[in-house]
Design a protein around this motif. Structure first.
Motif, PDB file in Angstrom:
ATOM      1  N   ASP A 200       0.945  -1.222  -0.098  1.00  0.00           N
ATOM      2  CA  ASP A 200       0.122   0.008  -0.068  1.00  0.00           C
ATOM      3  C   ASP A 200       0.930   1.235   0.014  1.00  0.00           C
ATOM      4  OD1 ASP A 200      -1.828   2.218   0.597  1.00  0.00           O
ATOM      5  OD2 ASP A 200      -3.218   0.768   1.591  1.00  0.00           O
ATOM      6  N   ILE A 205       4.048   5.665   2.603  1.00  0.00           N
ATOM      7  CA  ILE A 205       4.478   7.071   2.499  1.00  0.00           C
ATOM      8  C   ILE A 205       3.999   7.513   3.976  1.00  0.00           C
ATOM      9  CG2 ILE A 205       4.211   9.513   1.625  1.00  0.00           C
ATOM     10  CD1 ILE A 205       3.634   8.036  -1.157  1.00  0.00           C
ATOM     11  N   SER A 206       2.806   7.632   4.524  1.00  0.00           N
ATOM     12  CA  SER A 206       2.385   8.245   5.725  1.00  0.00           C
ATOM     13  C   SER A 206       3.118   7.759   6.919  1.00  0.00           C
ATOM     14  CB  SER A 206       0.880   7.880   5.763  1.00  0.00           C
ATOM     15  OG  SER A 206       0.977   6.611   6.636  1.00  0.00           O
ATOM     16  N   LEU A 207       3.864   6.591   6.637  1.00  0.00           N
ATOM     17  CA  LEU A 207       4.738   5.932   7.780  1.00  0.00           C
ATOM     18  C   LEU A 207       6.133   6.348   7.627  1.00  0.00           C
ATOM     19  CD1 LEU A 207       2.773   2.629   8.068  1.00  0.00           C
ATOM     20  CD2 LEU A 207       3.310   4.383   9.846  1.00  0.00           C
ATOM     21  N   GLY A 208       6.473   7.277   6.704  1.00  0.00           N
ATOM     22  CA  GLY A 208       7.589   7.889   6.405  1.00  0.00           C
ATOM     23  C   GLY A 208       8.466   7.038   5.533  1.00  0.00           C
TER      24      GLY A 208
ATOM     25  N   ILE B  74       4.749  14.406   3.238  1.00  0.00           N
ATOM     26  CA  ILE B  74       4.340  13.344   4.183  1.00  0.00           C
ATOM     27  C   ILE B  74       5.104  12.431   5.058  1.00  0.00           C
ATOM     28  CG2 ILE B  74       2.573  11.354   4.422  1.00  0.00           C
ATOM     29  CD1 ILE B  74       1.353  12.245   1.775  1.00  0.00           C
ATOM     30  N   VAL B  75       6.256  12.244   4.006  1.00  0.00           N
ATOM     31  CA  VAL B  75       7.450  11.610   4.478  1.00  0.00           C
ATOM     32  C   VAL B  75       8.283  12.249   5.585  1.00  0.00           C
ATOM     33  CG1 VAL B  75       9.752  10.495   3.800  1.00  0.00           C
ATOM     34  CG2 VAL B  75       7.686  10.166   2.288  1.00  0.00           C
ATOM     35  N   ALA B  78       6.284  12.354   8.689  1.00  0.00           N
ATOM     36  CA  ALA B  78       6.394  11.079   9.537  1.00  0.00           C
ATOM     37  C   ALA B  78       7.603  11.085  10.336  1.00  0.00           C
ATOM     38  CB  ALA B  78       6.073  10.175   8.721  1.00  0.00           C
ATOM     39  N   HIS B  79       8.836  11.617   9.721  1.00  0.00           N
ATOM     40  CA  HIS B  79      10.175  11.268  10.416  1.00  0.00           C
ATOM     41  C   HIS B  79      10.156  12.423  11.599  1.00  0.00           C
ATOM     42  CE1 HIS B  79      11.997   9.696   6.239  1.00  0.00           C
ATOM     43  NE2 HIS B  79      11.113   8.824   7.081  1.00  0.00           N
ATOM     44  N   ARG B  84      -0.218   8.750  11.752  1.00  0.00           N
ATOM     45  CA  ARG B  84      -1.705   8.589  11.458  1.00  0.00           C
ATOM     46  C   ARG B  84      -2.308   7.255  11.254  1.00  0.00           C
ATOM     47  NH1 ARG B  84      -3.984  10.717   6.263  1.00  0.00           N
ATOM     48  NH2 ARG B  84      -5.765  10.229   7.031  1.00  0.00           N
ATOM     49  N   PHE B  86      -5.712   5.375   9.254  1.00  0.00           N
ATOM     50  CA  PHE B  86      -6.714   5.722   8.077  1.00  0.00           C
ATOM     51  C   PHE B  86      -7.983   5.126   8.671  1.00  0.00           C
ATOM     52  CE2 PHE B  86      -2.567   5.426   6.082  1.00  0.00           C
ATOM     53  CZ  PHE B  86      -2.625   6.617   5.138  1.00  0.00           C
ATOM     54  N   ARG B  90      -5.376   0.315   6.334  1.00  0.00           N
ATOM     55  CA  ARG B  90      -4.520   0.107   5.224  1.00  0.00           C
ATOM     56  C   ARG B  90      -3.143  -0.799   5.525  1.00  0.00           C
ATOM     57  NH1 ARG B  90      -5.201   5.284   1.340  1.00  0.00           N
ATOM     58  NH2 ARG B  90      -4.393   3.771  -0.020  1.00  0.00           N
ATOM     59  N   ARG B 150       1.911  -0.280  13.544  1.00  0.00           N
ATOM     60  CA  ARG B 150       2.949   0.375  12.576  1.00  0.00           C
ATOM     61  C   ARG B 150       3.273   1.648  12.752  1.00  0.00           C
ATOM     62  NH1 ARG B 150       0.381  -0.964   6.762  1.00  0.00           N
ATOM     63  NH2 ARG B 150      -0.692   0.927   7.653  1.00  0.00           N
ATOM     64  N   VAL B 151       2.102   2.668  13.332  1.00  0.00           N
ATOM     65  CA  VAL B 151       2.643   3.953  13.491  1.00  0.00           C
ATOM     66  C   VAL B 151       3.515   4.029  14.716  1.00  0.00           C
ATOM     67  CG1 VAL B 151       1.553   6.172  14.373  1.00  0.00           C
ATOM     68  CG2 VAL B 151       0.340   4.651  12.606  1.00  0.00           C
ATOM     69  N   ILE B 154       7.277   4.130  14.129  1.00  0.00           N
ATOM     70  CA  ILE B 154       8.073   5.282  13.752  1.00  0.00           C
ATOM     71  C   ILE B 154       8.507   6.391  14.917  1.00  0.00           C
ATOM     72  CG2 ILE B 154       6.891   5.455  11.544  1.00  0.00           C
ATOM     73  CD1 ILE B 154       5.354   7.961  12.274  1.00  0.00           C
TER      74      ILE B 154
END
Lengths: 333, 244
Positions: A200, A205-208, B74-75, B78-79, B84, B86, B90, B150-151, B154
């Motif tokens: 996905d 991307i949303s996770l970096g 976005i990248v 996130a860093h 976030r 969804f 996803r 997963r979030v 990071i």
């Protein structure tokens, strides 16, 4: 392979691996038939190209139809430099690699940021452009009549041999190196990120994960390997022309080998190559050159996609999983 | 309370639709802020503006003392620690639960450390016994947890949860709330977007209400939900007729 050298007890599996290795090493001296040797070399070649294609097409799900163009980049670079200036193909390989790197960067930069089929379409367009350019610049490339190397003496530096046996070992080593690179890639951070992007892209991307950069890196690696293999393949063929080495046919063949064998798996393309290439040879011997082979592709692809969309290798992995489960159950009892 | 996120007067419109207009609010460090409002009030759009998926057309966003610019996509965000989930989960469907988390934790850690981190997250989020399951085969609430897990990989400072309670039954909801509390207890701020008011009341220290893309009001959850304008935003003005 690594199991082979581990200090653990020798199991039946190790024995089989050792047996396969020995057979592979002495095989060309056993069959003593130059045609059969050539078929096996072609299998190694397409296995290696399929594994390279898989880096972006399988692990990244970005389907490329221009890998013939990278093969041609490696092939033409080394042929031209070798014929004109007598430079050893081994010296030409880094140059072909650099060119393939630049070309893949250019294609990737324009298209890997886009979603959907744009990348695939752009690759088709690029391969066609290169083919037309190769036809157009006759002075350098020989145009439609192509280029060939002539055999003068057995020379490893110039990759000219009186029979195909040396190429057997060269391609076998090349295939093993490509497999090792890919196995390493699978476990590398880039390999993992590419898997996430395949799953996905937005979520990744949303996770970096910088999706574009990662896809580009995989495409570059894939292109560079194809160019290196292209050099060896060209010297094995001794003759190259735009239609055979930069055509859609070759690109499709590389992709089909990977898809039939098992997309996104390490060994899939090798299995695919050893199924597809002999089948093509068989078909062209039985029904004549062009039509027969195309029919065969179509059929092979249809059968695999309908019955085994994961590719032929999945038959083995599924069997092994079942076997392991049974063994585990048995063990727990 | 020290400020973590400062949203200042942000707006975005899509064609003629003004999805978010001049919205401002803050999130403190370690706070759980509820972001509520009826459907189409701009909650998810606000999340997308903060995460960088959309570019703000007015105003600005400051995160942890840093003004976010156009260059912070976005990248990059996130860093910086903006995570976030969804609305519909996803997962990376081609990977199992373990690899879903492991892949993301590789960004911050070496292979060896990432394995340790992944184990930690698995046990924290209660996904431990499902580690080998393909992520597409998970039931819906577990998929939402996986998104969350997963979030966490990071090492976020802020997690924006987009309707984690939707579609869950009461016991699943309790378990999910406990998970969010646990995350918050580790010092991670939470932006909690939710329609399930029971969940909002039970977990949020403060709520911001949006309506038709505009800031409506903010305050303690119980107080805000009693307010006339909030009830009208959700139910329309017609309900007052019943009282007459």
């Amino acid at each position: 392979m690594s199991l082979l050298f581990s200090k653990k007890k020798f199991s039946a599996k190790n024995l089989i691996q050792l047996f396969i290795l020995i057979v592979l090493l002495i095989l060309p001296h056993l069959i003593k038939n130059n045609y059969l040797t050539a078929v096996i070399i072609t299998c190694f070649t397409f296995g290696a190209l399929g594994v390279a294609w898989n880096l972006i097409g399988g692990y990244g799900a970005q389907i490329s139809w221009c890998h013939a163009a990278f093969v041609a980049t490696g092939a033409y670079t080394s042929f031209i430099l070798n014929k004109r200036f007598g430079i050893s193909p081994f010296v030409c390989i880094p140059i072909g690699i650099l060119l393939a790197f630049l070309i893949s960067t250019a294609i990737g930069y324009g298209t890997l940021k886009l979603r959907g089929p744009f990348f695939s379409i752009a690759t088709i367009a690029f391969a066609e452009i290169l083919r037309v350019l190769l036809l157009y610049f006759k002075g350098v490339t020989g145009g439609a009549s192509g280029l060939y190397v002539t055999y003068r003496e057995n020379s490893f530096a110039n990759l000219t041999f009186s029979n195909d046996i040396p190429f057997y070992y060269i391609m076998l080593v090349a295939l093993i190196i490509v497999l090792l690179i890919t196995a390493f890639f699978e476990k590398s951070k880039t390999g993992y990120y590419l898997g996430a992007i395949k799953g996905d892209e937005d979520a990744a991307i949303s996770l970096g994960i910088p999706a574009f950069k990662i896809k580009l890196r995989a495409f570059q690696l894939s292109a560079v390997i194809a160019a290196a293999i292209g050099t060896f393949y060209a010297f094995f063929l001794t003759y190259i022309d735009p239609a055979s080495i930069c055509g859609m046919d070759l690109s499709v063949k590389i992709g089909v080998v990977a898809i039939v064998g098992g997309i996104g798996t390490l060994w899939g393309p090798v299995v695919g190559a050893f199924v597809i290439i002999p089948l093509i040879e068989l078909a062209s011997n039985l029904v004549g050159q062009q039509g027969g082979t195309n029919l065969l592709y179509g059929l092979a692809l249809m059968v695999v996609v309908i019955l085994r969309s994961d590719g032929l290798l999945s038959i083995y992995t599924e069997f092994k999983e079942k076997h392991d489960k049974k063994a585990a159950l048995h063990h727990s009892k | 309370m020290e400020r973590l996120l400062h949203v200042d007067n942000i707006s975005i419109s899509f064609g003629g639709i003004k999805a978010v207009q001049n919205v401002s609010f803050d999130i403190g460090k370690g706070e759980v802020l509820g972001l509520i409002g009826p459907n189409g009030s701009g909650k998810s759009t606000t999340v997308n503006l903060i995460s960088g998926a959309y570019k703000t057309q007015t105003g600005g966003i400051n995160f942890d003392g840093k003004d976010l610019t156009e260059k912070d996509g976005i990248v990059e965000r996130a860093h910086l620690g903006i995570g976030r989930t969804f609305q519909s989960p996803r997962p990376f469907g081609n990977l199992n639960v373990y690899d879903n988390i492991f892949t993301i934790s590789l960004q911050m850690y070496s292979h060896h450390e990432a394995h340790i981190k992944t184990e930690e997250i698995l046990s924290d989020t209660g996904l431990d016994n499902m580690r080998d399951v393909n992520s597409l085969k998970l039931p819906i609430e577990k998929r939402k947890w996986l998104d969350l897990a997963r979030v966490l990989a990071i090492e976020p400072k802020l997690v924006m949860l987009d309707e984690v309670m939707a579609g869950l039954n009461p016991s699943e909801m309790e378990a999910s709330l406990a998970l969010v509390r646990k995350i918050n207890a580790n010092g991670i701020s939470v932006l909690f977007i939710e329609h399930v008011m029971k969940a909002v009341v039970s977990i949020c220290t403060r709520v911001v209400v949006l309506n038709e893309g505009k800031f409506l009001c903010e305050g303690k959850p119980m107080e805000v939900l009693q307010r006339k304008e909030v009830i009208e935003a959700y139910l329309g003005g017609g309900h007052t007729n019943d009282q007459n």
